[in-house]
Write an enzyme that holds these catalytic residues in place. Structure first.
Site, PDB file in Angstrom:
ATOM      1  N   LYS A 168       0.946  -1.141   0.120  1.00 56.42           N
ATOM      2  CA  LYS A 168       0.174   0.162   0.048  1.00 56.42           C
ATOM      3  C   LYS A 168       0.887   1.214  -0.111  1.00 56.42           C
ATOM      4  CE  LYS A 168      -1.700   1.772   4.136  1.00 56.42           C
ATOM      5  NZ  LYS A 168      -1.406   2.967   4.274  1.00 56.42           N
ATOM      6  N   ASN A 169       1.961   1.300   0.926  1.00 57.11           N
ATOM      7  CA  ASN A 169       2.750   2.366   1.074  1.00 57.11           C
ATOM      8  C   ASN A 169       3.817   2.512  -0.098  1.00 57.11           C
ATOM      9  OD1 ASN A 169       1.167   3.013   3.268  1.00 57.11           O
ATOM     10  ND2 ASN A 169       2.678   2.455   4.785  1.00 57.11           N
ATOM     11  N   ASP A 203       4.746   0.643  11.791  1.00 55.93           N
ATOM     12  CA  ASP A 203       3.521   0.055  11.379  1.00 55.93           C
ATOM     13  C   ASP A 203       3.332  -1.400  11.828  1.00 55.93           C
ATOM     14  OD1 ASP A 203       3.672   1.657   8.189  1.00 55.93           O
ATOM     15  OD2 ASP A 203       2.885   2.317   9.957  1.00 55.93           O
ATOM     16  N   ARG A 217       0.657  14.551  12.892  1.00 58.72           N
ATOM     17  CA  ARG A 217       1.139  14.490  11.635  1.00 58.72           C
ATOM     18  C   ARG A 217       1.456  15.968  10.888  1.00 58.72           C
ATOM     19  NH1 ARG A 217      -0.935   9.583  10.080  1.00 58.72           N
ATOM     20  NH2 ARG A 217       0.778   9.417   8.695  1.00 58.72           N
ATOM     21  N   CYS A 240      -4.631  12.895  12.797  1.00 55.40           N
ATOM     22  CA  CYS A 240      -5.506  11.759  12.874  1.00 55.40           C
ATOM     23  C   CYS A 240      -5.175  11.027  14.212  1.00 55.40           C
ATOM     24  CB  CYS A 240      -4.978  10.866  11.424  1.00 55.40           C
ATOM     25  SG  CYS A 240      -3.384  10.175  12.076  1.00 55.40           S
ATOM     26  N   LYS A 288      14.943  15.466  10.385  1.00 57.39           N
ATOM     27  CA  LYS A 288      14.579  14.129  11.082  1.00 57.39           C
ATOM     28  C   LYS A 288      13.996  13.436   9.905  1.00 57.39           C
ATOM     29  CE  LYS A 288      10.546  13.485  13.392  1.00 57.39           C
ATOM     30  NZ  LYS A 288       9.295  13.893  14.456  1.00 57.39           N
ATOM     31  N   VAL A 289      13.937  12.110  10.153  1.00 56.41           N
ATOM     32  CA  VAL A 289      13.680  11.151   8.847  1.00 56.41           C
ATOM     33  C   VAL A 289      12.012  11.240   8.887  1.00 56.41           C
ATOM     34  CG1 VAL A 289      13.430   8.687   8.486  1.00 56.41           C
ATOM     35  CG2 VAL A 289      15.556   9.732   9.380  1.00 56.41           C
ATOM     36  N   SER A 290      11.576  11.425   7.548  1.00 54.18           N
ATOM     37  CA  SER A 290      10.500  11.456   7.166  1.00 54.18           C
ATOM     38  C   SER A 290      10.036  10.637   6.123  1.00 54.18           C
ATOM     39  CB  SER A 290       9.652  13.022   7.281  1.00 54.18           C
ATOM     40  OG  SER A 290       8.620  12.917   6.402  1.00 54.18           O
ATOM     41  N   VAL A 291       9.152   9.638   5.738  1.00 55.61           N
ATOM     42  CA  VAL A 291       8.805   9.066   4.664  1.00 55.61           C
ATOM     43  C   VAL A 291       8.372   9.637   3.631  1.00 55.61           C
ATOM     44  CG1 VAL A 291       7.420   7.181   3.676  1.00 55.61           C
ATOM     45  CG2 VAL A 291       8.793   6.822   5.878  1.00 55.61           C
ATOM     46  N   ILE A 301       8.101   6.810  16.896  1.00 56.24           N
ATOM     47  CA  ILE A 301       7.655   7.597  15.580  1.00 56.24           C
ATOM     48  C   ILE A 301       6.725   8.466  15.855  1.00 56.24           C
ATOM     49  CG2 ILE A 301       7.225   7.387  13.157  1.00 56.24           C
ATOM     50  CD1 ILE A 301      10.038   6.165  13.797  1.00 56.24           C
ATOM     51  N   ARG A 354      -4.983  11.321   3.674  1.00 57.09           N
ATOM     52  CA  ARG A 354      -3.854  12.118   3.792  1.00 57.09           C
ATOM     53  C   ARG A 354      -2.620  11.935   3.075  1.00 57.09           C
ATOM     54  NH1 ARG A 354      -2.772  13.366   8.454  1.00 57.09           N
ATOM     55  NH2 ARG A 354      -0.383  13.977   8.008  1.00 57.09           N
TER      56      ARG A 354
HETATM   57  C1  EPZ Z   1       4.422   7.048   6.075  1.00 55.30           C
HETATM   58  O1  EPZ Z   1       3.623   8.042   6.799  1.00 55.30           O
HETATM   59  C2  EPZ Z   1       3.662   5.900   6.121  1.00 55.30           C
HETATM   60  N1  EPZ Z   1       2.363   6.097   5.381  1.00 55.30           N
HETATM   61  C3  EPZ Z   1       3.099   5.567   7.732  1.00 55.30           C
HETATM   62  O2  EPZ Z   1       2.088   4.501   7.608  1.00 55.30           O
HETATM   63  C4  EPZ Z   1       4.287   5.185   8.391  1.00 55.30           C
HETATM   64  O3  EPZ Z   1       3.905   4.553   9.673  1.00 55.30           O
HETATM   65  C5  EPZ Z   1       5.101   6.256   8.548  1.00 55.30           C
HETATM   66  O4  EPZ Z   1       5.585   6.536   7.268  1.00 55.30           O
HETATM   67  C6  EPZ Z   1       6.442   5.895   9.153  1.00 55.30           C
HETATM   68  O5  EPZ Z   1       7.014   5.011   8.604  1.00 55.30           O
HETATM   69  C7  EPZ Z   1       2.557   6.132   4.104  1.00 55.30           C
HETATM   70  O6  EPZ Z   1       3.313   5.740   3.546  1.00 55.30           O
HETATM   71  C8  EPZ Z   1       1.220   6.224   3.206  1.00 55.30           C
HETATM   72  P1  EPZ Z   1       6.603  10.311   8.517  1.00 55.30           P
HETATM   73  P2  EPZ Z   1       4.313   9.701   6.961  1.00 55.30           P
HETATM   74  O7  EPZ Z   1       6.680  11.446   7.684  1.00 55.30           O
HETATM   75  O8  EPZ Z   1       5.056   9.868   5.711  1.00 55.30           O
HETATM   76  C9  EPZ Z   1       6.905  13.486  11.742  1.00 55.30           C
HETATM   77  C10 EPZ Z   1       0.300   2.982   7.599  1.00 55.30           C
HETATM   78  O9  EPZ Z   1      -0.192   2.624   8.688  1.00 55.30           O
HETATM   79  N2  EPZ Z   1       6.822  14.613  10.865  1.00 55.30           N
HETATM   80  O10 EPZ Z   1       7.843   9.212   8.231  1.00 55.30           O
HETATM   81  O11 EPZ Z   1       3.227  10.597   7.431  1.00 55.30           O
HETATM   82  C11 EPZ Z   1       5.528  12.800  11.975  1.00 55.30           C
HETATM   83  O12 EPZ Z   1       4.841  13.523  12.844  1.00 55.30           O
HETATM   84  C12 EPZ Z   1       0.783   4.486   7.772  1.00 55.30           C
HETATM   85  O13 EPZ Z   1       0.422   2.475   6.760  1.00 55.30           O
HETATM   86  C13 EPZ Z   1       7.086  15.961  11.152  1.00 55.30           C
HETATM   87  O14 EPZ Z   1       7.467  15.959  12.130  1.00 55.30           O
HETATM   88  O15 EPZ Z   1       5.196   9.284   8.266  1.00 55.30           O
HETATM   89  C14 EPZ Z   1       6.203  11.624  12.728  1.00 55.30           C
HETATM   90  O16 EPZ Z   1       6.428  11.778  14.097  1.00 55.30           O
HETATM   91  C15 EPZ Z   1       0.737   5.144   8.913  1.00 55.30           C
HETATM   92  N3  EPZ Z   1       6.993  16.838  10.031  1.00 55.30           N
HETATM   93  C16 EPZ Z   1       7.409  11.328  11.882  1.00 55.30           C
HETATM   94  O17 EPZ Z   1       7.882  12.698  11.613  1.00 55.30           O
HETATM   95  C17 EPZ Z   1       6.681  16.474   8.745  1.00 55.30           C
HETATM   96  O18 EPZ Z   1       6.499  17.199   7.763  1.00 55.30           O
HETATM   97  C18 EPZ Z   1       7.471  10.055  10.695  1.00 55.30           C
HETATM   98  O19 EPZ Z   1       6.459  10.637  10.015  1.00 55.30           O
HETATM   99  C19 EPZ Z   1       6.601  14.936   8.663  1.00 55.30           C
HETATM  100  C20 EPZ Z   1       6.647  13.959   9.476  1.00 55.30           C
END
Ligand code: EPZ
Length: 429
Positions: A22-23, A316, A131, A126, A171-174, A338, A102
């Site tokens: 999915k991701n 996840d 987020r 959410c 910080k790491v963000s997907v 996370i 989202r």
């Molecule tokens: C992706 O979400 C996934 N979603 C999530 O899967 C997954 O849990 C997450 O990565 C972490 O692996 C998809 O791929 C569609 P992040 P994402 O940006 O990109 C903070 C599922 O169940 N952050 O890596 O939204 C954030 O708040 C879903 O399939 C900022 O601070 O996650 C979090 O604490 C749930 N600023 C951390 O970084 C930003 O601009 C990681 O978030 C972006 C994120």
């Protein structure tokens, strides 16, 4: 609203097919905005989130055709999507769409790269956290976009297009890494992304972008180097297997006991989670086409984990692992680093008799001898499947309400489980 009824206590055996991820499917759909040619995506999972995003992309001008094959019981046949964004007809992503899905916020980068403008609703929070999207906006600004926030919308402009630059994420963000990658692929010049997320789904999107004409180095590492192009072509790409679905099913078998082959699962996408699972007393062996998961009579050993960005233990899979630990022979500790609110499943697991105490970002799970079935409520995607795992272990009947959360991320879950002997059925309406 559909519900899922489970009678616990069955050991599982047989084969479970693993669907496309999915991701990866979501950002790959969004990549279709980057070209006026046809992008063909194979092995797409048949999920509510994927179908919804395809509908949202239609508003921007992405025509799509799904080459569906009739699903055979217990054989996964991924769908093939043919996507064509000949012209972008609308650069606005409205609140009522983004608030439902989202990941559609991720259209920001390709719309900016292709059209030089975008107006995208802020996604809002959410169940699992606030987020924020500040890192996405940092990346777009680094690539030359002017960004304003107006009435809950990101209003972005890059009249001369995006241009390559260095992006250093604090910080790491997907999602932000996907945004930087998509934007940098259709722009002039070279972009270096430092502290990029290393999730396999990012590598899958990068491989697709390379087929579309982008030059990308460092895939799988935390430094990505992209030579952007002023035009990207169409391509054909097959979505990688869903490591979270595979990890979830491995934890199901560890929980119920049994012997199941996960068809299509790849160990390399799940190393840390498999290591933890093996330490609990579950055997995981490679087969020519997947992974064999066996737990025969061995008790569940309590193991403590901490969620981390890839290659660490995936957030996840945190709820699923916690469900398994509720029946461990001792006490385990799970730390969620996370997301700030990803313990919504705890109070529902407690309704089934689990003994879990929360202290901030840390849960302490004291294994109990038995769980007892009860009605429970799904709250978010991965929390809902942790309730399925607990229900499969519990004595008696468990009824899970609000299973639409499940349908967002797990394809034909009850079919795949009942084909291996689980007593699970969907009650519609
Ligand atoms: C992706 O979400 C996934 N979603 C999530 O899967 C997954 O849990 C997450 O990565 C972490 O692996 C998809 O791929 C569609 P992040 P994402 O940006 O990109 C903070 C599922 O169940 N952050 O890596 O939204 C954030 O708040 C879903 O399939 C900022 O601070 O996650 C979090 O604490 C749930 N600023 C951390 O970084 C930003 O601009 C990681 O978030 C972006 C994120």
């Amino acid at each position: 609203m559909d519900r899922i009824k489970i009678i616990g206590g069955q050991r599982l055996s047989g084969t479970m097919p693993i669907s496309g991820a999915k991701n990866a499917a979501l950002p790959l759909l969004i990549a279709s905005l980057l070209t006026s040619d046809r992008l063909t995506l194979k092995n797409m999972p048949n999920l509510a989130d994927v179908a919804l995003l395809a509908r949202i992309l239609r508003n921007h001008g992405v025509d799509h055709l799904i080459e569906g094959k009739r699903a055979q019981p217990n054989v996964h046949v991924g769908e093939t999507y043919h996507l064509t964004a000949r012209d972008i007809v609308d650069t606005t992503a409205p609140y009522d769409m983004v608030s439902k899905m989202r990941a559609s916020f991720w259209v920001l980068a390709p719309l900016l790269a292709r059209c030089g403008e975008a107006k995208v609703s802020l996604p809002g929070g959410c169940a699992i956290g606030t987020r924020p999207v500040d890192l996405h906006l940092q990346a777009m600004k680094a690539l030359g976009a002017e960004i304003d926030i107006d009435a809950g919308y990101v209003v972005a402009k890059a009249p001369k297009g995006l241009r390559g630059n260095r992006i250093v994420f604090p910080k790491v963000s997907v999602g932000a890494t996907h945004a930087a990658l998509l934007g940098a692929s259709l722009c002039r010049g070279e972009t270096v992304i430092d502290n990029a997320a290393r999730e396999p789904e990012i590598g899958d999107v990068a491989h697709c972008l390379i087929k579309m004409g982008a030059l990308i180095e460092g895939i799988g590492t935390s430094t990505l180097r992209i030579q952007g192009r002023d035009r990207l072509e169409g391509a054909t790409h097959t979505v990688l297997p869903d490591r979270i679905e595979a990890g979830t099913f491995a934890m199901v078998v560890a929980a119920t006991g049994g012997d199941v082959v996960l068809e299509g699962a790849k160990r390399s996408l799940l190393d840390t989670a498999i290591d933890a699972l093996v330490q609990t007393g579950t055997e995981v062996t490679d087969t020519p086409t997947g992974l064999r998961i066996v737990r025969n009579g061995h008790h569940i050993e309590p193991i403590s984990v901490e969620t981390q960005p890839f290659p660490g233990f995936p957030t996840d899979l945190q709820a699923q692992f916690m469900a398994l630990m509720t029946r461990a022979k001792g006490t385990s500790v799970i730390r969620e680093t996370i997301f700030e609110n990803r313990f919504m499943h705890v109070q529902e697991l407690a309704r089934l008799g689990a003994d879990i105490h929360l202290h901030g970002d840390t849960a302490t799970i004291k294994g109990v001898r038995q769980l007892k079935g009860a009605p429970v409520m799904a709250t978010d995607l991965r929390a809902s499947v942790s309730l399925v795992i607990a229900g499969l272990m519990a004595e008696g009947e468990t009824m899970i309400n609000r299973v639409y959360h499940l349908d967002r991320g797990f394809e034909r879950l009850e079919e795949k489980l009942s084909a291996c002997g689980a007593q699970i059925e969907r009650i519609t309406g």
